[in-house]
Write an enzyme that holds these catalytic residues in place. Structure first.
Site, PDB file in Angstrom:
ATOM      1  N   ALA A  30      -8.892  -3.217   2.373  1.00 55.39           N
ATOM      2  CA  ALA A  30      -8.725  -3.183   3.828  1.00 55.39           C
ATOM      3  C   ALA A  30      -8.800  -4.585   4.401  1.00 55.39           C
ATOM      4  O   ALA A  30      -8.059  -4.940   5.329  1.00 55.39           O
ATOM      5  CB  ALA A  30      -9.789  -2.293   4.459  1.00 55.39           C
ATOM      6  N   THR A  38      -4.863   5.556  -1.078  1.00 51.69           N
ATOM      7  CA  THR A  38      -6.046   4.881  -0.551  1.00 51.69           C
ATOM      8  C   THR A  38      -6.958   4.467  -1.701  1.00 51.69           C
ATOM      9  O   THR A  38      -6.612   4.598  -2.875  1.00 51.69           O
ATOM     10  CB  THR A  38      -6.756   5.756   0.500  1.00 51.69           C
ATOM     11  OG1 THR A  38      -7.734   4.968   1.189  1.00 51.69           O
ATOM     12  CG2 THR A  38      -7.421   6.970  -0.128  1.00 51.69           C
ATOM     13  N   ASP A  64      -1.137  -0.430   6.665  1.00 56.18           N
ATOM     14  CA  ASP A  64      -2.449  -0.860   7.153  1.00 56.18           C
ATOM     15  C   ASP A  64      -2.317  -2.116   8.015  1.00 56.18           C
ATOM     16  O   ASP A  64      -2.996  -2.262   9.031  1.00 56.18           O
ATOM     17  CB  ASP A  64      -3.395  -1.156   5.985  1.00 56.18           C
ATOM     18  CG  ASP A  64      -3.893   0.093   5.292  1.00 56.18           C
ATOM     19  OD1 ASP A  64      -3.982   1.146   5.956  1.00 56.18           O
ATOM     20  OD2 ASP A  64      -4.215   0.019   4.091  1.00 56.18           O
ATOM     21  N   LYS A  67      -4.822   1.415  -4.364  1.00 48.68           N
ATOM     22  CA  LYS A  67      -3.781   0.693  -3.630  1.00 48.68           C
ATOM     23  C   LYS A  67      -3.129  -0.425  -4.438  1.00 48.68           C
ATOM     24  O   LYS A  67      -1.957  -0.749  -4.215  1.00 48.68           O
ATOM     25  CB  LYS A  67      -4.352   0.119  -2.325  1.00 48.68           C
ATOM     26  CG  LYS A  67      -4.696   1.168  -1.287  1.00 48.68           C
ATOM     27  CD  LYS A  67      -5.196   0.517  -0.012  1.00 48.68           C
ATOM     28  CE  LYS A  67      -5.575   1.560   1.024  1.00 48.68           C
ATOM     29  NZ  LYS A  67      -6.032   0.942   2.288  1.00 48.68           N
TER      30      LYS A  67
END
Length: 294
Positions: A141, A73, A113, A77
Site C-alpha cells: 500500500a 490484495t 490503488d 500483489k
C-alpha cells in the site's frame, strides 16, 4: 461481444484474511443500480489452506471458470505479476497489481490503488501544502500511496519504515520514476525530526485496523500544523485520526481510497462508468461517514 454490451459479470478477490472486505458490497451495489448481473466472490487463501504462491493456480482456475477479472490484495500483489500476460504502465512502474482483467484469453494487470488514493486525496484534502510529506510504511500500500503523492505534486516524500532497507528501496524506485531527489528513505528513529518540519503525514501500515488496534507512532509527534491521511478503512475512525483531529489537524480517512480504487476496478471489469458519489454513500452506510476533512 463488446465489453459494454455484456450484462453479466463474474469477478473475485484473491488475498489473505479477506472476510471483512467491503469490495463485494461496493461492486455489487453499483452493478445492481446499473441493471447488471454481477457476482463478486472472495477467494481467501487462508480458507483454502494454500500459500500466497498459489495465486498463479487460482488465477488460471478463475480464467478457466469464466471470470471476467479479479482484484488482488495482500500478500499476492507482487507474486501475481509473473503469471500475467501484460501489465498496464502504472502497475509496471509500481511493481504491484491489484486488478487483473481477462481479455481475449490474456490476463492483464492494473493497479487502481494509485489512482484510488489520488482521487480520494484530491477530493478530501484539496488545498493542503505538499512541499514536505512524510509517509509511514513502505509495503504494498505504501508504494501505491507514495506514487500517488508524487503524481499529485508533492515536492518531496520521505518514506519511513521499520525496515530501513525497504524504505530505501522504495525511495530509490520513486526517484527513478519521478526524478532524483523527489523521495528519501529513513528508519523509524528519524520520524521525530522528519515530522517536526513536515506539512503532512500519510499512514500506510496496518496499525489501526480492527485486528491491529493502536497508534502507529507516539502521539506527541503529531502537531496542529500537520495534515494526516490514513489508508486504513476498517474502521474508518482510527486512533490516529481521532488523535490528529483532537489536535486540530486536517484529516482524511481511508474510505475514499477504498471507494475510488473499487470504482476504477469496476470500470476496468465492465467498461461502464461507475457513480463514485453513490459508492461513497454506500461505504458511509457500510462503515460510517467517509472522506470528510475535519
Amino acid at each position: 461481444m463488446a465489453k459494454d454490451a455484456k450484462d453479466s459479470y463474474l469477478v473475485g478477490l484473491i488475498g489473505s484474511g479477506i472476510g471483512p472486505s467491503l469490495s463485494p458490497a461496493l461492486h455489487e451495489r453499483e452493478a445492481d443500480r446499473q441493471g447488471l448481473r454481477y457476482l463478486y466472490r472472495l477467494i481467501d487463501i487462508d480458507a483454502l489452506g494454500v500459500p500466497p504462491e498459489a495465486v498463479g493456480d487460482l488465477l488460471r482456475a478463475a480464467r478457466d471458470l469464466g471470470f471476467d477479472g479479479l482484484n488482488i490484495t495482500h500478500p499476492c500483489k507482487q507474486l501475481v505479476i509473473e503469471h500475467l500476460d501484460a501489465l498496464a504502465p502504472q502497475a509496471e512502474a509500481l511493481g504491484a497489481v491489484n486488478t487483473v482483467v481477462f481479455e481475449g484469453g490474456r490476463a492483464v494487470g492494473h493497479n487502481t490503488d494509485v489512482t484510488g488514493f489520488a482521487a480520494s486525496f484530491a477530493r478530501g484534502l484539496p488545498d493542503v501544502p505538499l512541499e514536505r510529506v512524510v509517509q509511514l510504511g513502505a509495503g504494498g500500500a505504501g508504494a501505491a500511496v507514495a506514487h500517488a503523492m508524487l503524481t499529485l505534486g508533492a515536492e518531496r516524500v520521505t518514506v519511513v519504515d521499520a525496515l530501513a532497507d525497504r524504505a530505501a528501496g522504495l525511495a530509490a524506485s520513486l526517484n527513478r520514476h519521478f526524478g532524483a531527489g523527489r523521495a528519501a528513505g529513513a528508519a523509524l528513529d528519524a520520524l521525530p525530526v522528519q515530522l517536526s518540519h513536515a506539512d503532512g503525514l500519510v499512514h500506510a501500515t496496518p496499525t489501526g485496523m480492527a485486528a491491529h488496534p493502536g497508534l502507529p507512532l507516539p502521539a506527541e509527534l503529531l502537531h496542529p500544523g500537520l495534515w494526516v491521511a490514513e489508508v486504513v478503512y476498517r474502521p474508518l475512525e482510527t486512533e490516529l485520526l481521532r488523535t490528529a483531529r483532537a489536535l486540530g489537524c486536517a484529516t482524511l480517512d481511508g474510505g475514499g481510497m477504498a471507494v475510488f480504487q473499487a470504482a476504477d476496478a469496476f470500470r476496468l471489469f465492465t467498461g461502464r462508468e461507475p457513480d463514485s458519489a453513490r459508492m461513497l454513500a454506500d461505504i458511509a452506510e457500510l462503515a460510517g461517514p467517509v472522506g470528510t476533512p475535519r
